[in-house]
Design a protein around this motif. Structure first.
Motif, PDB file in Angstrom:
ATOM      1  N   ARG A 192     -50.278 -59.236-106.117  1.00 44.82           N
ATOM      2  CA  ARG A 192     -50.938 -60.487-106.592  1.00 44.82           C
ATOM      3  C   ARG A 192     -50.136 -61.649-106.917  1.00 44.82           C
ATOM      4  O   ARG A 192     -50.315 -62.772-106.674  1.00 44.82           O
ATOM      5  CB  ARG A 192     -51.915 -60.055-107.920  1.00 44.82           C
ATOM      6  CG  ARG A 192     -52.836 -61.317-108.461  1.00 44.82           C
ATOM      7  CD  ARG A 192     -53.505 -60.673-109.643  1.00 44.82           C
ATOM      8  NE  ARG A 192     -54.328 -61.751-110.167  1.00 44.82           N
ATOM      9  CZ  ARG A 192     -55.550 -61.950-109.585  1.00 44.82           C
ATOM     10  NH1 ARG A 192     -56.298 -61.199-108.791  1.00 44.82           N
ATOM     11  NH2 ARG A 192     -56.240 -63.003-110.199  1.00 44.82           N
TER      12      ARG A 192
ATOM     13  N   HIS B 134     -68.122 -58.885-104.432  1.00 44.45           N
ATOM     14  CA  HIS B 134     -68.973 -58.045-105.305  1.00 44.45           C
ATOM     15  C   HIS B 134     -70.466 -58.286-104.604  1.00 44.45           C
ATOM     16  O   HIS B 134     -71.351 -57.290-104.704  1.00 44.45           O
ATOM     17  CB  HIS B 134     -68.890 -58.372-106.545  1.00 44.45           C
ATOM     18  CG  HIS B 134     -67.780 -57.484-107.086  1.00 44.45           C
ATOM     19  ND1 HIS B 134     -67.518 -56.189-107.330  1.00 44.45           N
ATOM     20  CD2 HIS B 134     -66.585 -58.203-107.463  1.00 44.45           C
ATOM     21  CE1 HIS B 134     -66.261 -56.183-107.888  1.00 44.45           C
ATOM     22  NE2 HIS B 134     -65.683 -57.136-108.022  1.00 44.45           N
TER      23      HIS B 134
ATOM     24  N   PHE C   2     -60.840 -61.695 -99.953  1.00 41.34           N
ATOM     25  CA  PHE C   2     -60.972 -60.635-100.795  1.00 41.34           C
ATOM     26  C   PHE C   2     -61.528 -59.487 -99.991  1.00 41.34           C
ATOM     27  O   PHE C   2     -62.834 -59.596 -99.937  1.00 41.34           O
ATOM     28  CB  PHE C   2     -61.681 -60.973-101.987  1.00 41.34           C
ATOM     29  CG  PHE C   2     -61.028 -60.350-103.439  1.00 41.34           C
ATOM     30  CD1 PHE C   2     -60.278 -61.071-104.212  1.00 41.34           C
ATOM     31  CD2 PHE C   2     -61.133 -59.064-103.466  1.00 41.34           C
ATOM     32  CE1 PHE C   2     -59.514 -60.479-105.138  1.00 41.34           C
ATOM     33  CE2 PHE C   2     -60.413 -58.250-104.606  1.00 41.34           C
ATOM     34  CZ  PHE C   2     -59.718 -59.144-105.586  1.00 41.34           C
TER      35      PHE C   2
ATOM     36  N   ASN D 124     -62.463 -55.193-100.061  1.00 33.81           N
ATOM     37  CA  ASN D 124     -62.386 -53.961-100.656  1.00 33.81           C
ATOM     38  C   ASN D 124     -62.863 -53.033-100.137  1.00 33.81           C
ATOM     39  O   ASN D 124     -63.850 -52.965 -99.156  1.00 33.81           O
ATOM     40  CB  ASN D 124     -63.517 -54.228-101.963  1.00 33.81           C
ATOM     41  CG  ASN D 124     -63.425 -53.028-102.710  1.00 33.81           C
ATOM     42  OD1 ASN D 124     -64.280 -51.932-102.624  1.00 33.81           O
ATOM     43  ND2 ASN D 124     -62.394 -52.685-104.027  1.00 33.81           N
TER      44      ASN D 124
ATOM     45  N   SER E 199     -56.006 -59.219-100.300  1.00 35.23           N
ATOM     46  CA  SER E 199     -56.442 -60.644-100.149  1.00 35.23           C
ATOM     47  C   SER E 199     -55.718 -60.873 -98.949  1.00 35.23           C
ATOM     48  O   SER E 199     -54.410 -60.524 -98.609  1.00 35.23           O
ATOM     49  CB  SER E 199     -56.132 -61.252-101.206  1.00 35.23           C
ATOM     50  OG  SER E 199     -57.045 -61.294-102.434  1.00 35.23           O
TER      51      SER E 199
ATOM     52  N   GLU F 251     -57.965 -52.963-103.269  1.00 30.98           N
ATOM     53  CA  GLU F 251     -58.561 -54.582-102.976  1.00 30.98           C
ATOM     54  C   GLU F 251     -57.374 -55.041-102.247  1.00 30.98           C
ATOM     55  O   GLU F 251     -56.226 -54.924-102.638  1.00 30.98           O
ATOM     56  CB  GLU F 251     -58.925 -54.945-104.193  1.00 30.98           C
ATOM     57  CG  GLU F 251     -59.920 -54.372-104.850  1.00 30.98           C
ATOM     58  CD  GLU F 251     -60.413 -55.183-106.257  1.00 30.98           C
ATOM     59  OE1 GLU F 251     -61.625 -55.042-106.555  1.00 30.98           O
ATOM     60  OE2 GLU F 251     -59.375 -55.622-106.768  1.00 30.98           O
TER      61      GLU F 251
ATOM     62  N   ASN G 109     -63.635 -62.996-104.918  1.00 28.48           N
ATOM     63  CA  ASN G 109     -64.118 -61.624-105.398  1.00 28.48           C
ATOM     64  C   ASN G 109     -65.508 -61.883-105.618  1.00 28.48           C
ATOM     65  O   ASN G 109     -66.189 -60.765-105.587  1.00 28.48           O
ATOM     66  CB  ASN G 109     -63.171 -61.643-106.828  1.00 28.48           C
ATOM     67  CG  ASN G 109     -63.155 -60.188-107.304  1.00 28.48           C
ATOM     68  OD1 ASN G 109     -63.468 -59.376-106.629  1.00 28.48           O
ATOM     69  ND2 ASN G 109     -63.344 -60.253-108.609  1.00 28.48           N
ATOM     70  N   THR G 110     -66.087 -62.940-106.122  1.00 32.35           N
ATOM     71  CA  THR G 110     -67.645 -62.925-106.617  1.00 32.35           C
ATOM     72  C   THR G 110     -68.263 -62.443-105.150  1.00 32.35           C
ATOM     73  O   THR G 110     -69.256 -61.845-105.302  1.00 32.35           O
ATOM     74  CB  THR G 110     -67.907 -64.209-106.904  1.00 32.35           C
ATOM     75  OG1 THR G 110     -67.435 -64.230-108.291  1.00 32.35           O
ATOM     76  CG2 THR G 110     -69.345 -64.062-107.342  1.00 32.35           C
TER      77      THR G 110
ATOM     78  N   MET H 112     -59.801 -67.347-105.824  1.00 34.91           N
ATOM     79  CA  MET H 112     -59.754 -65.833-105.955  1.00 34.91           C
ATOM     80  C   MET H 112     -60.617 -65.497-106.715  1.00 34.91           C
ATOM     81  O   MET H 112     -61.490 -64.405-106.089  1.00 34.91           O
ATOM     82  CB  MET H 112     -58.191 -65.498-106.619  1.00 34.91           C
ATOM     83  CG  MET H 112     -57.111 -65.795-105.894  1.00 34.91           C
ATOM     84  SD  MET H 112     -56.688 -64.580-104.638  1.00 34.91           S
ATOM     85  CE  MET H 112     -56.313 -62.858-105.463  1.00 34.91           C
ATOM     86  N   ASN H 113     -61.347 -66.022-107.595  1.00 30.04           N
ATOM     87  CA  ASN H 113     -62.356 -65.573-108.483  1.00 30.04           C
ATOM     88  C   ASN H 113     -63.657 -65.665-107.560  1.00 30.04           C
ATOM     89  O   ASN H 113     -64.620 -64.759-107.691  1.00 30.04           O
ATOM     90  CB  ASN H 113     -62.314 -66.376-109.683  1.00 30.04           C
ATOM     91  CG  ASN H 113     -61.511 -65.986-110.858  1.00 30.04           C
ATOM     92  OD1 ASN H 113     -60.862 -65.066-110.571  1.00 30.04           O
ATOM     93  ND2 ASN H 113     -61.300 -66.652-111.674  1.00 30.04           N
TER      94      ASN H 113
END
Length: 616
Positions: free
Chosen positions: A186, A323, A211, A213, A259, A257, A319-320, A315-316
């Motif tokens: 990261r 999900h 991102f 997963n 990236s 995870e 990630n959102t 990044m956030n």
């Protein structure tokens, strides 16, 4: 002055000079001894060499005349250095080089190896012919050993320096790379993303931040072990690296995870084909130690500068989006949009409100009646306890809005225990009040069932409320048996042995398979309302619902239809020999204070078959 006196004076001066010479020789001898220095002469005509006393001592020689042949003298030179001495003397005599030689001798007295340093020059006669070589030799063993020691120390220091440099590089590599896959971690990914943002600002290009997963990776670790899990991660990293160019980056962020940073993107039209390629990399199974493992991935994407200006924001947001892809069924990719962030904030807000609701007892239970089927008559079987929440801050919230969040955060354990205890107390209260037997059905979350102490919690609720075990029915969903089926089955079997009913809820919405029903510890199968809603006289799928009921009854498992909303559905299900019925046509969920009227007025519910009139 007479003649004797005249003769005596030169003799005295000669004697004085002789004494001074002897004293000088003694002092030179002492100096040479202290300095481990001796001198030597080679007579080129006789091929002999003369050694001073000090030189003899250096060579370990004991001779009266201090003279040796050159060949004899060579025997005391270390065999590896003899040619060096011979060549040096030859070059000196020819006038081609000075004589200054390091060599080793083997002392004649004790065979000890000593290091020597010698210099010399040639003496010529009046005709210019070389007649002698005059030299000095010094024992430099201590100095050589000291130098060698220093060199060894220096080598050790150099080795330590190299080791330190290698360790520093290794530590630096470890600080910025993942131990299992050797991919950037990261920290390094964020550094590269920060630099890429700077370049993109200048070039006017876009960046794609991905991102990824691995779906259900935990099952691999739990069932096959962490060594196999690590091999899958390594295999994933190799597949992802094959999808990108040299200038792009793949990093392992955490656990399962990853990236990806795709730079210099000029057109967003190239994004979707690339993401499809990423999804397709998981179509082929992973083969690890003869284990064939099928996996999928959920992917979230953010784009610079559309979805953020900083590396953390991008990044956030990616990630959102990831999900959200998981919430929508996994094995897909989603591009970030700002409504996702709003949904995330709402989710976080609901989580906070849930904790407050638990503390302030904001939940209430509603009870929907369930009936035993019969021609022209339905008998009240019991109730299903359904949780309701009216938050002082946001008002009424549908269970589907907060139950998944409660399960994700683990709060479902506390909420579920409250539901169980409250439902058991309520059922016991009305059984005692009306001297009747009722069934209270309570939904159980997979999270609850997997927790240690679940069995004890059920027994405590029964014991505290005084409810008979046969009056309690636990509703579970099909998905609960997919993970750790044997353990879950054992837990439920233990409860069923006590008389507690086990119902399989929402049959037909998940991994439905009639073949595995005989292996499950269930008394009742609840047919999902999606089947019931399709029932009409012209719909051929009616036969499917009737077939399911018939097959389940052959397995000695009772059936209940959910979502009964019309008389036509009711008639069909009764004729298909469905055991129990539940739905708005028969009664909607009601608060506890209205249960009395249901028991009094509708304990025996009459209806007119094949008629559109509502039941009485």
């Amino acid at each position: 002055m007479d003649i004797n006196q005249e003769l005596q004076q030169p003799l005295d001066e000669l004697d004085k000079t002789t004494q001074l010479l002897k004293r000088s020789q003694i002092m030179l001898k002492r100096a040479q001894a202290l300095a481990h220095v001796g001198n030597w002469e080679i007579d080129l005509a006789t091929k002999t060499i003369w050694f001073s006393e000090e030189a003899c001592q250096l060579y370990g020689l004991k001779m009266e005349n201090h003279v040796l042949s050159i060949n004899r003298m060579q025997q005391f030179i270390h065999i590896d250095d003899r040619s060096k001495i011979a060549n040096a003397l030859e070059h000196l005599i020819k006038g081609e080089a000075e004589y200054a030689v390091d060599f080793r001798v083997i002392k004649a007295s004790d065979s000890e190896e000593r290091h020597m340093y010698s210099v010399a020059e040639v003496e010529y006669d009046s005709s210019g012919k070389a007649i002698k070589i005059l030299g000095v030799v010094q024992d430099v063993t201590e100095r050589m050993l000291y130098v060698q020691n220093l060199e060894n120390k220096n080598k050790e220091l150099m080795t330590l320096q190299e080791m330190f440099t290698e360790n520093e590089q290794r530590i630096r590599h470890m600080a910025y790379h993942d131990y299992a896959t050797n991919l950037p971690n990261r920290n390094l990914f964020l550094d590269r993303l920060k630099n890429a943002i700077t370049i993109s600002k200048h070039d006017g290009t876009k960046l794609i931040i991905i991102f990824l997963n691995i779906d259900n990776f935990k099952l691999v670790n739990d069932s096959r072990g962490h060594i196999t899990g690590d091999e899958v991660l390594i295999g994933t990293s190799k597949r992802l690296l094959e999808c990108i160019s040299a200038k792009d980056t793949v990093a392992r962020i955490n656990g399962d995870e990853f990236s990806l940073l795709i730079e210099s993107v000029k057109s967003e039209s190239s994004v979707s084909p690339f993401l499809e390629r990423l999804i397709s990399t998981f179509k082929e199974p992973f083969i690890v130690n003869e284990n064939v493992i099928y996996l999928t991935a959920s992917i979230g994407v953010s784009i610079y500068p559309d979805d953020g200006d900083t590396e953390e924001e991008l990044m956030n947001n990616a990630n959102t989006a990831m999900h959200k892809a998981k919430e929508l069924g996994k094995n897909k990719y989603l591009l970030f949009n700002f409504k996702m962030k709003e949904d995330l904030w709402q989710k976080i807000n609901i989580e906070l409100l849930l904790m407050k609701a638990i503390k302030n007892n904001e939940f209430v239970l509603y009870y929907q009646p369930q009936y035993t089927a019969g021609i022209g008559k339905l008998t009240l079987r019991g109730f299903e306890a359904l949780i309701r929440w009216v938050s002082p801050e946001v008002g009424f919230l549908d269970p589907m809005e907060f139950i998944p969040i409660a399960e994700e955060t683990g709060l479902i354990t506390q909420i579920g225990e409250w539901v169980l205890n409250t439902a058991c107390r309520t059922c016991k209260k009305f059984e005692a009040k009306y001297n009747c037997d009722l069934i209270i059905a309570v939904n159980i979350s997979p999270i609850q069932l997997k927790r240690s102490g679940f069995h004890e919690m059920i027994l405590k609720a029964i014991d505290t409320s005084g409810l008979k075990p046969t009056s309690l029915e636990l509703e579970v969903t099909e998905s609960i048996f997919i993970d750790n089926c044997e353990n879950i089955t054992n837990k439920l079997n233990n409860l069923r042995d006590l008389g507690i009913g086990i119902a399989l809820d929402d049959f037909g919405t998940g991994y439905s398979s009639l073949s595995y029903l005989r292996r499950l510890p269930i008394n009742l199968l609840k047919i999902d309302k999606s089947f019931v809603q399709e029932i009409n006289s012209l719909n051929p799928t009616n036969d499917l619902t009737e077939s399911i009921i018939a097959l389940v009854n052959k397995l000695n498992i009772k059936t209940m239809a959910e979502g009964v909303e019309t008389l036509e559905q009711l008639n069909y299900l009764i004729n298909a020999n469905c055991d129990y019925l539940q739905g708005y046509y028969l009664g909607k969920p009601e608060p506890e204070e209205l249960i009395d009227s249901i028991i009094i007025e509708k304990y025996c519910l009459l209806y007119t078959p094949h008629n559109s009139a509502n039941p009485i």
